[in-house]
Write a protein that holds these residues in place. Structure first.
Motif, PDB file in Angstrom:
ATOM      1  N   ARG A 235       0.855  -1.193   0.000  1.00  0.00           N
ATOM      2  CA  ARG A 235       0.000   0.000   0.000  1.00  0.00           C
ATOM      3  C   ARG A 235       0.888   1.239   0.000  1.00  0.00           C
ATOM      4  O   ARG A 235       1.672   1.452   0.925  1.00  0.00           O
ATOM      5  CB  ARG A 235      -0.941  -0.023   1.205  1.00  0.00           C
ATOM      6  N   LEU A 236       0.770   2.017  -1.062  1.00  0.00           N
ATOM      7  CA  LEU A 236       1.580   3.230  -1.195  1.00  0.00           C
ATOM      8  C   LEU A 236       0.677   4.450  -1.053  1.00  0.00           C
ATOM      9  O   LEU A 236      -0.409   4.500  -1.634  1.00  0.00           O
ATOM     10  CB  LEU A 236       2.283   3.251  -2.562  1.00  0.00           C
ATOM     11  N   TRP A 237       1.151   5.428  -0.302  1.00  0.00           N
ATOM     12  CA  TRP A 237       0.344   6.627  -0.036  1.00  0.00           C
ATOM     13  C   TRP A 237       0.738   7.768  -0.959  1.00  0.00           C
ATOM     14  O   TRP A 237       1.928   8.015  -1.168  1.00  0.00           O
ATOM     15  CB  TRP A 237       0.526   7.092   1.417  1.00  0.00           C
ATOM     16  N   ALA A 238      -0.273   8.470  -1.456  1.00  0.00           N
ATOM     17  CA  ALA A 238      -0.025   9.686  -2.222  1.00  0.00           C
ATOM     18  C   ALA A 238      -0.760  10.827  -1.541  1.00  0.00           C
ATOM     19  O   ALA A 238      -1.837  10.635  -0.967  1.00  0.00           O
ATOM     20  CB  ALA A 238      -0.512   9.518  -3.651  1.00  0.00           C
ATOM     21  N   ALA A 239      -0.180  12.005  -1.599  1.00  0.00           N
ATOM     22  CA  ALA A 239      -0.863  13.177  -1.060  1.00  0.00           C
ATOM     23  C   ALA A 239      -1.896  13.627  -2.077  1.00  0.00           C
ATOM     24  O   ALA A 239      -1.633  13.627  -3.271  1.00  0.00           O
ATOM     25  CB  ALA A 239       0.142  14.288  -0.791  1.00  0.00           C
ATOM     26  N   LYS A 240      -3.076  13.980  -1.587  1.00  0.00           N
ATOM     27  CA  LYS A 240      -4.084  14.410  -2.554  1.00  0.00           C
ATOM     28  C   LYS A 240      -4.768  15.691  -2.096  1.00  0.00           C
ATOM     29  O   LYS A 240      -4.843  15.971  -0.901  1.00  0.00           O
ATOM     30  CB  LYS A 240      -5.105  13.311  -2.787  1.00  0.00           C
ATOM     31  N   PRO A 241      -5.262  16.441  -3.061  1.00  0.00           N
ATOM     32  CA  PRO A 241      -5.958  17.670  -2.706  1.00  0.00           C
ATOM     33  C   PRO A 241      -7.180  17.325  -1.862  1.00  0.00           C
ATOM     34  O   PRO A 241      -7.905  16.382  -2.176  1.00  0.00           O
ATOM     35  CB  PRO A 241      -6.412  18.223  -4.060  1.00  0.00           C
TER      36      PRO A 241
END
Ligand code: Z2T
Length: 818
Positions: A235-241
């Motif tokens: 599980r990889l996290w991305a920053a999102k608006p």
């Protein structure tokens, strides 16, 4: 009986074809019958992903049914490389896919090459995490990896006039068919702001009002095990608006700037820091660490709470392995969650926290230990800093009872480093809060006990363990060297070695068998032809496939001593130049191949790259030398390049100054593919030698314990004439750029320090290389050594490593699908 498996997609040629063609039309919106190689790759990847999702879902159901203890591997880096071939090999459908594609007019081998590497890591540490996932899945462990979905992975390297240029690696450009975005799995991650202390019925509570909140969204990447349905998740996290604006930025009335500054905050996960082994103290890097850890812990806590109403069983259900100290802020984050959100008291929270975390140290240099300026933490993570202070307070109280007035020792132990600028020592925080710390090879383990973490070892010897690294034979043999793998299976009469690497020992019986030797060397030669063809494409050079392929590929670092290799090459060149025509006939022809990336700000590493090119230009074009010596630099070394080069190498070099490589894993990949090792008595070289026997390797130079004394003797040390002559040639400008190379030469003959002892080790290095030449001429003996090299590598599978972690650190059991 009805079985879930009955509903699975079928793996006959027709079903696979239909699935691929459907994806081409419905997922990619291409015509059913007109798509190019890249689209065929995409459609194939989607069809493989369908099969992974079936397994992933079944694995998930089983987990929810059994609720076993789970392992969470937290890492800032996962150096995955490509996924297509690895996935179909692991789920056992490579043959079917190759056939299906062939009938559609495509070549699996060509499609595989269409995929971009997922280069979300620097080198050994990140690749180890990737190999671990493969073994965790294969051994049926209930495990997840957690990391960051960097939009820019490890930079792409090109070479211009011999100099390294760095280019952004926007690897998601053409989409990523492997990942599944979980739009509903999001968590807020908080930064900055202030903490209020509130008195609530005789109890102090702390309320943190953040100054910035960034939303983390999950991207899941299924990781199939080999020979099992178990398919785990990365599980990889991305920053999102997040669509929300902070109130105070609103009130400024500057709406546009408020949105823009928000957008900047959302770049947290955009880029991987390309400096391995040196922390930079940059705020963004710390934010990345917090972002990974906070989102992952919130996710784990939520999952735990689906099944449990209190936290009593948390340590029986959860194990966090921290890949180096990068995610160690997780200790403070879990404490914060338990104290402030779950309202547990300090004692209970601390008891839980100290039972769930363990960490791996990968460093040798004390300078590589992470330290964060106190000011930075205070500003970015005010609540976490309070918690760290309190952890340190209790720890120091305990230590004072023990060591009373030994203030020097107390200040070494403290999590806070005093001084003009105060720092938080992340390794100390890790040693205080983790139940286990492990080294990554026997020698590294000795080193951390006796030196790096001696103070802690004196107190808590039970916390220390050794877990020698490994590599997965699925990627590094079955996928990247299919012909040799088939040959091994044929001679062992079983492919069980793909799960039990110890079975390779069976090859010892046949090492002397002429038939095996002949088949073995034939496979190796065809691998070399493949590499030679690639070299011709990238450099125009035609190399002799029967020459010895002598390889050194790894990150460029002074301690890894690519410079020593180059000095050896220059010396060889010089010898050839000064030989009679008669003597030249006796020279064993070599193709020297180097590859690797220099950290962008590391000038001497960049000078080494330029030197390799300058020397190559000279000797590759010297008619006196001809085929006797070639020097090739392979640009943009990455996982996929390693998969091409390793099976085609006759020898590989692992030259780190003894006592400086924590472990090293490249050497294992080479050795298991039958490539002989030239190396120092450092890291895992020593353990490989214990397995293969010294007669099947070329180790040279001093042992780690001799190094401190050798360093003090440097002042009076005079390197041999041959060494000085080579350095003189570089200085005189024989390879041009005399001025540019000067600082590099100064490191070895400047003020007489030669910290990495190139001068000292040079004579024994030449002896080892002479032994290599001699051995290479005896074809039969060489083939035998090569087979014995593979045969001795049973220990170096991550399957062995992971079993040790599972049994000795995590205390988890496999959960096998029926
Ligand atoms: C890294 O790749 C390694 C150590 C680090 O220390 C950082 C990075 Cl990016 C903080 C390597 C070691 O140098 C190598 O010896 C070892 O085999 C590998 O980690 C995996 O443990």
């Amino acid at each position: 009986m009805y079985k879930l498996m009955d509903q699975y997609l079928k793996n006959d040629t027709f079903s696979i074809q239909k699935n691929i063609v459907d994806h081409s039309e419905y997922t990619l919106a291409r015509s059913r019958f007109r798509f190019d190689d890249f689209e065929a790759y995409q459609a194939t990847a989607y069809s493989v992903r369908d099969r992974l999702i079936e397994r992933w879902n079944d694995t998930h159901s089983l987990m929810r049914e059994k609720d076993p203890k789970r392992i969470y591997y937290l890492s800032m880096e996962f150096l995955m490389g490509r996924s297509l071939l690895n996935s179909i090999v692991n789920i056992g459908v490579k043959g079917q896919y190759a056939d299906a594609l062939k009938q559609l007019g495509f070549d699996l081998e060509i499609l595989v090459e269409q995929e971009r590497d997922a280069a979300l890591g620097n080198g050994g540490l990140g690749r180890l995490a990737a190999c671990f996932l493969d073994s965790l899945a294969t051994l049926d462990y209930p495990a997840w990896g957690y990391g960051l979905r960097y939009e820019y992975g490890m930079f792409r390297q090109t070479i211009q006039d011999g100099f390294q240029l760095e280019h952004p690696d926007y690897w998601l450009n053409f989409g990523n068919p492997w990942e599944i975005q979980r739009v509903h799995t999001t968590y807020p991650v908080k930064f900055y702001g202030h903490v209020d202390e509130i008195q609530e019925n005789n109890k102090k509570t702390y309320i943190w009002t953040p100054g910035e909140t960034v939303e983390a969204v999950a991207y899941d990447n299924p990781i199939p095990g080999y020979g099992t349905k178990n398919t785990i998740n990365l599980r990889l996290w991305a920053a999102k608006p997040s669509g929300e604006l902070e109130l105070d930025s609103f009130s400024t009335g500057d709406y546009v700037n408020a949105v823009l500054s928000k957008q900047r905050a959302e770049t947290i996960s955009s880029i991987l820091y390309p400096d391995d082994r040196t922390y930079q103290g940059k705020e963004l890097r710390l934010k990345q660490q917090v972002f990974l850890v906070s989102a992952s812990l919130q996710d784990v806590v939520r999952r735990y709470k689906d099944f449990h109403s209190d936290f009593a069983a948390f340590p029986q259900k959860v194990a966090f392995q921290l890949n180096d100290t990068h995610p160690i802020i997780g200790v403070a984050e879990l404490m914060r969650i338990l104290l402030d959100e779950e309202k547990l008291d300090w004692v209970k929270s601390w008891e839980i926290t100290t039972k769930v975390f363990s960490f791996t140290n990968h460093a040798i240099l004390p300078e590589a230990l992470e330290k964060w300026p106190l000011e930075l933490l205070e500003n970015l993570l005010p609540r976490h800093l309070q918690i760290i202070y309190r952890i340190n307070f209790y720890f120091m109280e305990e230590m004072k009872k023990k060591f009373g007035d030994d203030l020097v020792r107390l200040s070494r132990l403290s999590i806070i480093e005093e001084g003009e600028k105060k720092n938080v020592r992340m390794a100390n925080l890790a040693l205080v809060s983790c139940h286990t710390v492990n080294g990554v090879s026997k020698s590294h383990f000795e080193f951390i006990k006796s030196s790096l973490f001696k103070d802690f070892h004196d107190m808590w010897p039970h916390k220390f363990q050794c877990k020698t690294n490994g590599v997965t034979q699925r990627r590094w043999m079955a996928c990247s060297n299919p012909d040799l793998s088939q040959l091994i299976t044929k001679w062992l009469g079983t492919e069980a070695w793909l799960k039990e690497l110890d079975l390779l020992l069976g090859l010892r019986l046949h090492a002397n068998d002429y038939n095996l030797q002949e088949q073995w060397m034939k496979v190796r030669r065809s691998n070399k032809s493949r590499l030679a063809a690639y070299i011709q494409i990238i450099s125009g050079a035609k190399v002799n496939v029967d020459a010895m392929f002598d390889v050194q590929i790894k990150r460029i670092h002074e301690y890894k001593r690519q410079f020593l290799n180059v000095i050896g090459i220059i010396h060889r060149y010089d010898c050839i130049k000064n030989m009679t025509a008669e003597d030249r006939k006796k020279v064993v022809p070599r193709v020297c191949i180097l590859g690797g990336k220099a950290p962008p700000g590391y000038e001497n590493a960049k000078r080494i790259i330029k030197l390799i090119h300058a020397v190559g230009d000279k000797l590759n074009n010297d008619p006196d030398v001809g085929d006797l010596l070639k020097l090739i630099f392979i640009p943009d070394y990455n996982v996929s390049m390693a998969e091409l080069v390793i099976p085609a190498s006759d020898i590989s070099q692992h030259l780190s100054t003894a006592g400086s490589e924590a472990c090293g894993t490249g050497n294992m990949k080479f050795a298991m593919n039958g490539c002989l090792i030239v190396g120092t008595k450092d890291g895992s070289n020593v353990e490989i030698q214990e397995e293969l026997g010294s007669e099947n390797m070329f180790l040279f130079g001093p042992s780690a314990e001799d190094i401190p004394e050798l360093r003090t003797e440097q002042k009076d040390f005079q390197p041999v004439l041959e060494f000085r002559r080579v350095v003189g040639m570089i200085r005189k400008g024989v390879f041009g750029n005399a001025e540019y190379f000067q600082p590099l030469c100064d490191t070895i003959d400047g003020a007489g320090d030669d910290y990495y002892l190139l001068g000292h080790d040079f004579p024994s290095y030449l002896e080892a290389q002479a032994a290599v030449d001699k051995a290479f001429v005896d074809k039969k003996r060489w083939a035998e050594m090569s087979i014995l090299s593979t045969a001795g590598c049973g220990q170096f599978s991550t399957d062995r490593t992971i079993r040790e972690y599972a049994e000795e650190i995590w205390n988890v059991e496999p959960l096998r699908h029926s």
